[in-house]
Design a protein around this motif. Structure first.
Motif: not given
Length: 461
Positions: A79-99
């Motif tokens: 599980r993970d809790v994050q904002t929609y914008l941060k998730e979109r940015i991370r997934e576009v940059l690295t393909g993952s929603s994690d830091t």
């Protein structure tokens, strides 16, 4: 995890939404399970997302903490809790929603699984690491039907006919569409549940023959259950698997450094290697780009100062005072969250531009008083010039600061991940740059700015 049924995912998702709606400040909750027909996220039925909206009138950090506590109360889930914008940015940059993401490359799936377990174990215990996990790769039971060519030939059946008939009976096949009330509905043909509940039922499925009779599927094919990977992911022509985590309670740079140190202790076989990517790696790349652009801007600023003052000494004097204008921004970043983010770097460049503008205005006015109005060089000239430039410099600082105060007061809300730290740095930098231009620059000009032919650039005839 892979293999979780749709009813179980529905139960968990619905229960989580009901519990989230009891939190003060959560206005609504929506969910989706698995992947739609035209979705952009290729996940199985074991994946779900819950979206919640937070009332702006409540304490955002407190509400977020309660949401995190509620989600953590469901054991056994990734599980993970994050904002929609941060998730979109991370997934576009690295393909993952994690830091922080450790991406492992290798030729064999089982080798990747083993290395992922070793990397996971090496990262456990690092201070600041939370939500540590590896990608949900697992072997799933899959029905395998291999046609016996000789047996199929005896009955006059083509191998393709066997595969199509078995696929239609077990999985179903779309045979048409129905348009009703402005919507389109697929028409599918599929075997009844009673004929495909277990392996023996599937083996007993009847296949049509050209003679009009029927033959059982097991008489023309080998029907068995075999393990099969739920997903095979590739990047750069190589198979890969990610081990990822988020960061909490510690700065990202220190955690990433510890992750890289831990990976040095993991021995990778030949043809296997790992890379640390994620938000930190992308932030470093962005920082390098900003550093290069900033270096070019600094050089341009110096030549702009030389052109404006017509004096190398005054240009150098102003140029070497500019870094002190950034002190306020750096202190503001340190005492708020202690992290220089991408927004903070943009704020520092903004302060550099403001300090340069104010410095040019101040020294150019000193030169104007001496050369155009005939005032003798000295403390009276500097005092008068500084007093006459107080209003423009203060107006620049006040108007800029007033425009940024709402962003600072609003806090680090979703959607403000870049603007909030940038506003904090600029506000702090405005204080230091204003003091620099009103107090330090006049003093240095009085000490080093005595006019004369020395140091002046030659003027055109």
């Amino acid at each position: 995890k892979p293999g979780t049924s749709h009813p179980e995912m529905w139960r968990i998702t619905a229960e989580a939404c009901r519990e989230l709606l009891t939190i003060n400040g959560v206005r609504n909750c929506g969910s989706h399970i698995g992947q739609a027909m035209s979705a952009d996220e290729p996940y199985g039925i074991y994946f779900t997302e819950n979206w919640v909206s937070v009332d702006p009138s409540v304490d955002y950090d407190e509400t977020l903490g309660k949401i995190q506590e509620t989600v953590d109360g469901y054991p056994g889930l990734i599980r993970d809790v994050q904002t929609y914008l941060k998730e979109r940015i991370r997934e576009v940059l690295t393909g993952s929603s994690d830091t922080v993401v450790v991406r492992i490359y290798g030729p064999e799936l089982h080798g990747l699984h083993e290395m992922a377990d070793k990397v996971l174990a090496s990262l456990e215990g690092i201070e600041g690491i939370v939500d540590l996990k590896k990608e949900a790769h697992a072997d799933m039971s899959q029905l395998d039907i291999e046609v016996d060519l000789a047996a199929a030939q005896r009955y006059g059946i083509k191998p393709g006919d066997v595969r199509r008939a078995a696929s239609t009976l077990v999985q179903g096949e779309e045979v048409g569409d129905i348009f009703w009330d402005g919507k389109t509905y697929d028409v599918n043909v599929r075997g009844t549940p009673e004929t495909r509940t277990n392996l023996d039922d599937i083996r007993n499925l009847l296949i049509d023959t050209p003679s009009g009779t029927h033959v059982r599927l097991e008489e023309v094919a080998d029907v068995r259950m075999v393990p099969s990977p739920n997903v095979i992911e590739r990047e750069g022509q190589s198979r890969k698997q990610d081990v990822s985590a988020n960061v909490r309670g510690r700065d990202l740079g220190s955690v990433a450094a510890d992750v890289e140190s831990a990976l040095l202790g993991v021995e990778f076989p030949r043809e296997y290697h790992a890379e640390v990517i994620g938000e930190f790696a992308e932030r470093q790349a962005a920082s390098r780009s900003i550093l290069i652009a900033g270096s070019v801007a600094v050089i341009a600023i110096f030549f702009l100062l030389v052109t404006s003052f017509g004096n190398w000494r005054l240009a150098a004097l102003t140029f070497f005072t500019l870094p002190w204008a950034l002190v306020g921004g750096l202190l503001a970043a340190y005492f708020t969250n202690g992290i220089l983010s991408l927004g903070s770097l943009v704020g520092l460049l903004t302060i550099l531009g403001i300090a340069t503008r104010n410095g040019i205005m101040m020294i150019s006015h000193f030169q104007h008083l001496e050369e155009e109005e005939g005032m003798p060089f000295g403390s009276e000239l500097v005092m008068r010039g500084a007093k006459e430039r107080i209003a423009p410099i203060m107006m620049t600082a006040l108007t800029t600061g007033l425009a940024l105060i709402p962003l600072v007061i609003a806090g680090n809300l979703p959607g403000h991940e870049i603007e909030h730290p940038m506003a904090i740095v600029i506000l702090g930098g405005l204080v230091s740059s204003t003091l620099l231009n009103l107090l330090v620059v006049p003093t240095l000009y009085l000490r080093f700015g005595k006019s004369g032919v020395e140091g002046r650039l030659p003027q055109a005839a």
